[in-house]
Write a protein that holds these residues in place. Sequence first.
Motif, PDB file in Angstrom:
ATOM      1  N   ALA A   1       0.826  -1.206   0.000  1.00 25.07           N
ATOM      2  CA  ALA A   1       0.000   0.000   0.000  1.00 25.07           C
ATOM      3  C   ALA A   1       0.860   1.255   0.000  1.00 25.07           C
ATOM      4  O   ALA A   1       0.547   2.239  -0.688  1.00 25.07           O
ATOM      5  N   ARG A   2       1.964   1.250   0.750  1.00 23.44           N
ATOM      6  CA  ARG A   2       2.865   2.407   0.781  1.00 23.44           C
ATOM      7  C   ARG A   2       3.488   2.641  -0.590  1.00 23.44           C
ATOM      8  O   ARG A   2       3.562   3.773  -1.073  1.00 23.44           O
ATOM      9  N   VAL A   3       3.946   1.560  -1.221  1.00 28.07           N
ATOM     10  CA  VAL A   3       4.582   1.665  -2.533  1.00 28.07           C
ATOM     11  C   VAL A   3       3.602   2.204  -3.568  1.00 28.07           C
ATOM     12  O   VAL A   3       3.928   3.117  -4.351  1.00 28.07           O
ATOM     13  N   LEU A   4       2.391   1.668  -3.581  1.00 30.28           N
ATOM     14  CA  LEU A   4       1.409   2.094  -4.582  1.00 30.28           C
ATOM     15  C   LEU A   4       0.893   3.497  -4.290  1.00 30.28           C
ATOM     16  O   LEU A   4       0.540   4.239  -5.221  1.00 30.28           O
ATOM     17  N   ARG A   5       0.863   3.900  -3.028  1.00 28.18           N
ATOM     18  CA  ARG A   5       0.476   5.279  -2.698  1.00 28.18           C
ATOM     19  C   ARG A   5       1.507   6.253  -3.246  1.00 28.18           C
ATOM     20  O   ARG A   5       1.154   7.307  -3.795  1.00 28.18           O
ATOM     21  N   LEU A   6       2.789   5.916  -3.126  1.00 30.81           N
ATOM     22  CA  LEU A   6       3.825   6.788  -3.683  1.00 30.81           C
ATOM     23  C   LEU A   6       3.723   6.855  -5.201  1.00 30.81           C
ATOM     24  O   LEU A   6       3.848   7.937  -5.794  1.00 30.81           O
ATOM     25  N   GLN A   7       3.490   5.716  -5.836  1.00 33.20           N
ATOM     26  CA  GLN A   7       3.309   5.727  -7.285  1.00 33.20           C
ATOM     27  C   GLN A   7       2.115   6.600  -7.675  1.00 33.20           C
ATOM     28  O   GLN A   7       2.164   7.328  -8.677  1.00 33.20           O
ATOM     29  N   ARG A   8       1.054   6.535  -6.883  1.00 33.61           N
ATOM     30  CA  ARG A   8      -0.132   7.351  -7.146  1.00 33.61           C
ATOM     31  C   ARG A   8       0.199   8.833  -6.996  1.00 33.61           C
ATOM     32  O   ARG A   8      -0.219   9.670  -7.809  1.00 33.61           O
ATOM     33  N   ALA A   9       0.978   9.182  -5.975  1.00 35.93           N
ATOM     34  CA  ALA A   9       1.356  10.570  -5.748  1.00 35.93           C
ATOM     35  C   ALA A   9       2.198  11.115  -6.901  1.00 35.93           C
ATOM     36  O   ALA A   9       1.966  12.234  -7.382  1.00 35.93           O
ATOM     37  N   LEU A  10       3.153  10.332  -7.361  1.00 39.75           N
ATOM     38  CA  LEU A  10       4.004  10.788  -8.457  1.00 39.75           C
ATOM     39  C   LEU A  10       3.206  10.949  -9.750  1.00 39.75           C
ATOM     40  O   LEU A  10       3.452  11.867 -10.531  1.00 39.75           O
ATOM     41  N   ALA A  11       2.246  10.063  -9.961  1.00 39.18           N
ATOM     42  CA  ALA A  11       1.397  10.180 -11.146  1.00 39.18           C
ATOM     43  C   ALA A  11       0.570  11.466 -11.093  1.00 39.18           C
ATOM     44  O   ALA A  11       0.405  12.158 -12.110  1.00 39.18           O
ATOM     45  N   LEU A  12       0.054  11.807  -9.922  1.00 42.83           N
ATOM     46  CA  LEU A  12      -0.716  13.047  -9.773  1.00 42.83           C
ATOM     47  C   LEU A  12       0.156  14.266 -10.032  1.00 42.83           C
ATOM     48  O   LEU A  12      -0.267  15.235 -10.681  1.00 42.83           O
ATOM     49  N   HIS A  13       1.389  14.237  -9.528  1.00 47.29           N
ATOM     50  CA  HIS A  13       2.276  15.388  -9.743  1.00 47.29           C
ATOM     51  C   HIS A  13       2.647  15.535 -11.215  1.00 47.29           C
ATOM     52  O   HIS A  13       2.756  16.664 -11.724  1.00 47.29           O
ATOM     53  N   ARG A  14       2.831  14.405 -11.903  1.00 43.45           N
ATOM     54  CA  ARG A  14       3.149  14.480 -13.335  1.00 43.45           C
ATOM     55  C   ARG A  14       2.004  15.109 -14.125  1.00 43.45           C
ATOM     56  O   ARG A  14       2.225  15.639 -15.214  1.00 43.45           O
ATOM     57  N   ARG A  15       0.790  15.055 -13.580  1.00 42.80           N
ATOM     58  CA  ARG A  15      -0.352  15.681 -14.255  1.00 42.80           C
ATOM     59  C   ARG A  15      -0.455  17.171 -13.940  1.00 42.80           C
ATOM     60  O   ARG A  15      -1.397  17.834 -14.384  1.00 42.80           O
ATOM     61  N   GLY A  16       0.472  17.692 -13.147  1.00 39.42           N
ATOM     62  CA  GLY A  16       0.509  19.127 -12.900  1.00 39.42           C
ATOM     63  C   GLY A  16       0.023  19.578 -11.538  1.00 39.42           C
ATOM     64  O   GLY A  16      -0.023  20.778 -11.274  1.00 39.42           O
ATOM     65  N   LYS A  17      -0.335  18.645 -10.650  1.00 40.33           N
ATOM     66  CA  LYS A  17      -0.830  19.043  -9.333  1.00 40.33           C
ATOM     67  C   LYS A  17       0.325  19.467  -8.434  1.00 40.33           C
ATOM     68  O   LYS A  17       1.377  18.820  -8.430  1.00 40.33           O
ATOM     69  N   PRO A  18       0.159  20.527  -7.648  1.00 35.83           N
ATOM     70  CA  PRO A  18       1.194  20.909  -6.669  1.00 35.83           C
ATOM     71  C   PRO A  18       1.287  19.871  -5.564  1.00 35.83           C
ATOM     72  O   PRO A  18       0.325  19.144  -5.281  1.00 35.83           O
ATOM     73  N   TRP A  19       2.448  19.837  -4.899  1.00 34.14           N
ATOM     74  CA  TRP A  19       2.701  18.780  -3.930  1.00 34.14           C
ATOM     75  C   TRP A  19       1.703  18.772  -2.775  1.00 34.14           C
ATOM     76  O   TRP A  19       1.336  17.706  -2.281  1.00 34.14           O
ATOM     77  N   ALA A  20       1.263  19.938  -2.340  1.00 32.25           N
ATOM     78  CA  ALA A  20       0.301  19.970  -1.229  1.00 32.25           C
ATOM     79  C   ALA A  20      -1.000  19.270  -1.620  1.00 32.25           C
ATOM     80  O   ALA A  20      -1.565  18.499  -0.837  1.00 32.25           O
ATOM     81  N   ASP A  21      -1.478  19.523  -2.836  1.00 30.85           N
ATOM     82  CA  ASP A  21      -2.693  18.856  -3.310  1.00 30.85           C
ATOM     83  C   ASP A  21      -2.446  17.369  -3.545  1.00 30.85           C
ATOM     84  O   ASP A  21      -3.324  16.528  -3.282  1.00 30.85           O
ATOM     85  N   VAL A  22      -1.247  17.042  -4.042  1.00 32.46           N
ATOM     86  CA  VAL A  22      -0.898  15.639  -4.260  1.00 32.46           C
ATOM     87  C   VAL A  22      -0.972  14.869  -2.950  1.00 32.46           C
ATOM     88  O   VAL A  22      -1.535  13.767  -2.879  1.00 32.46           O
ATOM     89  N   ALA A  23      -0.407  15.439  -1.884  1.00 28.02           N
ATOM     90  CA  ALA A  23      -0.401  14.768  -0.592  1.00 28.02           C
ATOM     91  C   ALA A  23      -1.818  14.461  -0.130  1.00 28.02           C
ATOM     92  O   ALA A  23      -2.118  13.349   0.324  1.00 28.02           O
TER      93      ALA A  23
END
Length: 208
Positions: free
Chosen positions: A160-182
């Motif tokens: 779950a931790r690994v896939l959550r990080l992958q999900r976060a990086l995917a969101l950031h690649r779409r242009g979301k700022p880190w605060a929203d990504v978190a």
Amino acid sequence: MGDPGVHLWTRDASGPSLILPDGCLDVIVRPDGEAVVAGPDVTAREYDAQGRHVGVRFSHGLGPLVLGVPADELTGRVVPLVDVAGRAVPTPGPDPAALRDWVVRRLATVHDDDPWAPAAFAAAAVGTPVATIAARIGLSSRTLQRRCHARFGYGPQHLARVLRLQRALALHRRGKPWADVAADAGYVDQPHLARECLALTGRAPTLL
């Protein structure tokens, strides 16, 4: 290839790169034609190589079925394919078409009457709590722990931790700022995301 657990890829390597954990297992044909198995990574690892690599990524717990080896025997390891699948299994050739044909032949030998693993992977990938996953698929926490080690290389909490990080990086690649990504990826706050990223990759999120 029509299966959500199979992804063919090619990569032209030209030096060091950081391989992030993703809960998957890869069969890779190196530029010299050697086929290797890259087991699930607990944390990120450095890989230094040159030339074209052709590979297939098995997700959703499919890799151990295709290779006939529990994932936790391969966790954090890169080993020759013949040492995993046996010399009776022909290794794929060094081009995408040959690797695709090899995957199709191997998939034809896979029989899995219990779809718990792809269901657990898909649920974890969208942030479903581990306790909820166990309840949905009708497994006790201990049984889920044991089965996840065999199919993903580590337990459900780490998956779950690994896939959550992958999900976060995917969101950031779409242009979301880190605060929203978190917030969207399921972290308590941005510092929580930063700590998890450092623990799993050795780098701050901004450096990935």
